[in-house]
Design an enzyme around this catalytic site. Structure first.
Site, PDB file in Angstrom:
ATOM      1  N   ASP A 168       0.842  -1.201   0.000  1.00  0.00           N
ATOM      2  CA  ASP A 168       0.000   0.000   0.000  1.00  0.00           C
ATOM      3  C   ASP A 168       0.874   1.246   0.000  1.00  0.00           C
ATOM      4  OD1 ASP A 168       0.819  -0.470   2.710  1.00  0.00           O
ATOM      5  OD2 ASP A 168      -0.758   0.875   3.417  1.00  0.00           O
TER       6      ASP A 168
ATOM      7  N   GLU B  29      -0.036  -0.888   5.914  1.00  0.00           N
ATOM      8  CA  GLU B  29       1.050  -0.330   6.731  1.00  0.00           C
ATOM      9  C   GLU B  29       0.878   1.160   6.912  1.00  0.00           C
ATOM     10  OE1 GLU B  29       4.794   1.308   8.121  1.00  0.00           O
ATOM     11  OE2 GLU B  29       3.781   1.833   6.268  1.00  0.00           O
TER      12      GLU B  29
HETATM   13  N1  BES Z   1       8.735   3.010   5.514  1.00  0.00           N
HETATM   14  C1  BES Z   1       8.170   3.943   6.414  1.00  0.00           C
HETATM   15  C2  BES Z   1       8.961   4.086   7.698  1.00  0.00           C
HETATM   16  C3  BES Z   1      10.376   4.566   7.552  1.00  0.00           C
HETATM   17  C4  BES Z   1      10.766   5.415   6.541  1.00  0.00           C
HETATM   18  C5  BES Z   1      11.313   4.151   8.464  1.00  0.00           C
HETATM   19  C6  BES Z   1      12.084   5.827   6.437  1.00  0.00           C
HETATM   20  C7  BES Z   1      12.611   4.580   8.392  1.00  0.00           C
HETATM   21  C8  BES Z   1      12.998   5.411   7.359  1.00  0.00           C
HETATM   22  C9  BES Z   1       6.729   3.522   6.735  1.00  0.00           C
HETATM   23  O1  BES Z   1       6.018   3.189   5.573  1.00  0.00           O
HETATM   24  C10 BES Z   1       6.016   4.690   7.369  1.00  0.00           C
HETATM   25  O2  BES Z   1       5.728   5.630   6.678  1.00  0.00           O
HETATM   26  N2  BES Z   1       5.719   4.632   8.683  1.00  0.00           N
HETATM   27  C11 BES Z   1       4.965   5.652   9.348  1.00  0.00           C
HETATM   28  C12 BES Z   1       4.259   5.112  10.540  1.00  0.00           C
HETATM   29  C13 BES Z   1       3.073   4.239  10.225  1.00  0.00           C
HETATM   30  C14 BES Z   1       2.510   3.673  11.525  1.00  0.00           C
HETATM   31  C15 BES Z   1       2.004   4.969   9.464  1.00  0.00           C
HETATM   32  C16 BES Z   1       5.879   6.742   9.857  1.00  0.00           C
HETATM   33  O3  BES Z   1       7.042   6.494  10.186  1.00  0.00           O
HETATM   34  O4  BES Z   1       5.391   7.875   9.941  1.00  0.00           O
HETATM   35 MN    MN Z   2       7.120   1.947   4.364  1.00  0.00          MN
HETATM   36 MN    MN Z   3       5.417   5.090   4.562  1.00  0.00          MN
END
Ligand code: BES
Ligand code: MN
Ligand code: MN
Length: 468
Positions: free
Chosen positions: A87, A151
């Site tokens: 997604d 995610e």
């Molecule tokens: N892939 C990201 C997280 C990420 C990006 C970790 C770059 C380290 C470096 C993930 O898809 C994301 O966007 N996570 C969200 C949290 C989620 C619970 C919606 C975030 O980190 O804001």
């Molecule tokens: Mn991600």
């Molecule tokens: Mn992300």
């Protein structure tokens, strides 16, 4: 060698297939895109079958499906579980994109599309790696895939799936590529992520908007009240003033601090790369320490009253803010939301009502970098990118990593191929094509390295080395 020349030969096909997946607008938060999300799940399941997985399932959930695939033909060898997500985030503001977000476009060695780096491109890397081994004499480890479609909305149905499928998901290591590499030409292995607690705050005053002349001065203004309350959350040295906020924070060790200080990193370059007039953060910590090891509190959105063209004299009936906090071990989202709510209630004037809604959250995660599985990843990265890998933490959040660590009790290997300027969640997201191809090699080598770790006997197996 056969493997790397095979991979070179397949590059165009790999890129073409990635473009197919990137063309599907699988925006998980948008109900109108639910069919597209499903289509992306089906695309991934077909691709897993074609790559050689012998069992592939698309598991429906209350919202978006979870794709599972497996190839278990390496008898006696370790099993890895590759986690990722198909997604993507919404694309607005659309007018800032140089090419359509779902028409993958190559410019200057970079493939631009929503999801290119987060996370479709990085998921496909592992599928290509498994297929490459199967076409060149067999894969040295058993491989399972768990690719979810929720995610970006906080994985609301994933924990339940993991709880109900412990046997299906049993493995010796989890492998995730959903982060960035330290820098181009500087391979890295990530051993820590921050957690997240996300709330929405509403402050209400009167039962309607009021004329600010006939009522102004006699009633509370919720917008004024909200900014005063928010202002009380941090001091001028960047410390969060919520009572008990730092109670469970694990401090970084002197060794870790020294290791960060040795990394090739420049504040000036970082500042310029994001166009900031000056850097800003918690007193007493370097930039990398702030991003990797310290919790934060940020307003992500704030709205109230009149924001149109010109002036309107009004006292708004309500004011709202979205506030998120990045967490570090051993803070938990529940505890932090409770403490924040208590703080906001205690500073709110009697003349307004305050509501705090918990949107979603997840735990931070840190693991010792000397674990055999992480060391195997470091060798794989070095082989693929031609330079010694550094060990890093990251500021972003992937809540399921801590869940895997606790529930499956196996090491998690975070091997990211993104770059800092990939524009995740922003207009013009891209994946650097060299990172994509290098990532496929690294993923294939990781399978070899983990196969070797397994072969050296049970003592060196990733599973036997758990410690926290
Ligand atoms: N892939 C990201 C997280 C990420 C990006 C970790 C770059 C380290 C470096 C993930 O898809 C994301 O966007 N996570 C969200 C949290 C989620 C619970 C919606 C975030 O980190 O804001
Ligand atoms: Mn991600
Ligand atoms: Mn992300």
């Amino acid at each position: 060698m056969a493997l790397s020349s095979y991979l070179k030969k397949e590059r165009n096909r790999h890129l073409g297939e990635l473009k197919e997946l990137l063309a599907i607008p699988s925006i998980s938060t948008d109900p109108e895109r639910a069919k597209d999300v499903k289509r992306a799940a089906q695309w991934v399941s077909k691709r897993l079958k074609k790559a050689g997985c012998t069992k592939v399932r698309v598991h429906p959930t209350e919202r978006h499906p979870i794709v599972y695939g497996e190839w278990l033909g390496a008898a006696g060898q370790p099993t890895i579980l590759v986690y990722g997500h198909y997604d993507v985030q919404p694309v607005d503001p659309l007018n800032l994109w140089k090419s359509d977000p779902f028409t993958p476009t190559l410019r200057d060695g970079k493939l631009f599309a929503r999801g290119a780096s987060d996370d479709k491109g990085q998921v496909i890397v592992h599928v290509n790696a498994l297929e490459a081994h199967l076409k060149n004499g067999g894969c040295p480890v058993n491989v399972k895939f768990l690719i979810e479609g929720e995610e970006e909305i906080g994985s609301p149905n994933l924990d339940k799936f993991i709880d109900g499928n412990k046997e299906l998901l049993s493995c010796d290591a989890v492998v995730v590529s959903d982060t960035a590499m330290f820098a181009k030409g500087r391979p890295s292995v990530c051993y820590g992520l921050r957690g997240l607690a996300y709330v929405e705050i509403s402050v209400t005053g009167t039962d309607r908007d009021l004329h600010s002349g006939t009522f102004g001065g006699a009633v509370a203004n919720p917008a004024n009240a909200l900014v005063t309350m928010l202002d009380s959350l941090k001091d001028s040295r960047g410390r969060i003033k919520v009572k008990g906020f730092y109670d469970n924070v694990v401090r970084m060790s002197a060794t870790e601090r020294r290791a960060f200080a040795r990394l090739p990193y420049s504040d000036t370059k970082f500042r310029k790369s994001i166009g900031a007039p000056a850097l800003h953060g918690e007193f007493g910590y370097s930039t990398l320490e702030r991003i990797w090891t310290r919790p934060t509190l940020d307003i992500n959105g704030i709205w109230s009253g009149f924001t149109g063209e010109g002036a309107k004299t009004v006292i708004p009936a309500e004011a709202n803010a979205k506030v998120s906090m990045r967490l570090v071990p051993d803070q938990t989202p529940d505890e932090i939301v409770r403490k924040l709510t208590r703080h906001l209630r205690s500073v709110a004037p009697k003349s307004v009502k305050v509501e705090v809604r918990d949107l979603h959250g997840g735990n931070a995660w840190v693991t010792p970098p000397d674990r055999p599985a992480l060391q195997a990843a470091s060798r794989a990265m070095q082989r693929a990118f031609g330079r010694k890998a550094v060990f890093v933490r990251e500021g972003g959040s992937i809540p399921v990593v801590d869940t895997f660590d606790r529930k499956l009790r196996v090491p998690c290997v975070l091997m990211g191929f993104g770059l800092q300027d990939d524009n995740l969640h922003a207009p013009n997201e891209k994946i650097d094509v060299d990172q994509f191809y290098g990532g496929i090699e690294a993923a294939a080598y990781l399978m070899e390295e983990l196969g070797e770790v397994g072969r050296r006997g049970s003592k060196a197996k990733p599973r036997a080395s758990r410690k926290r």
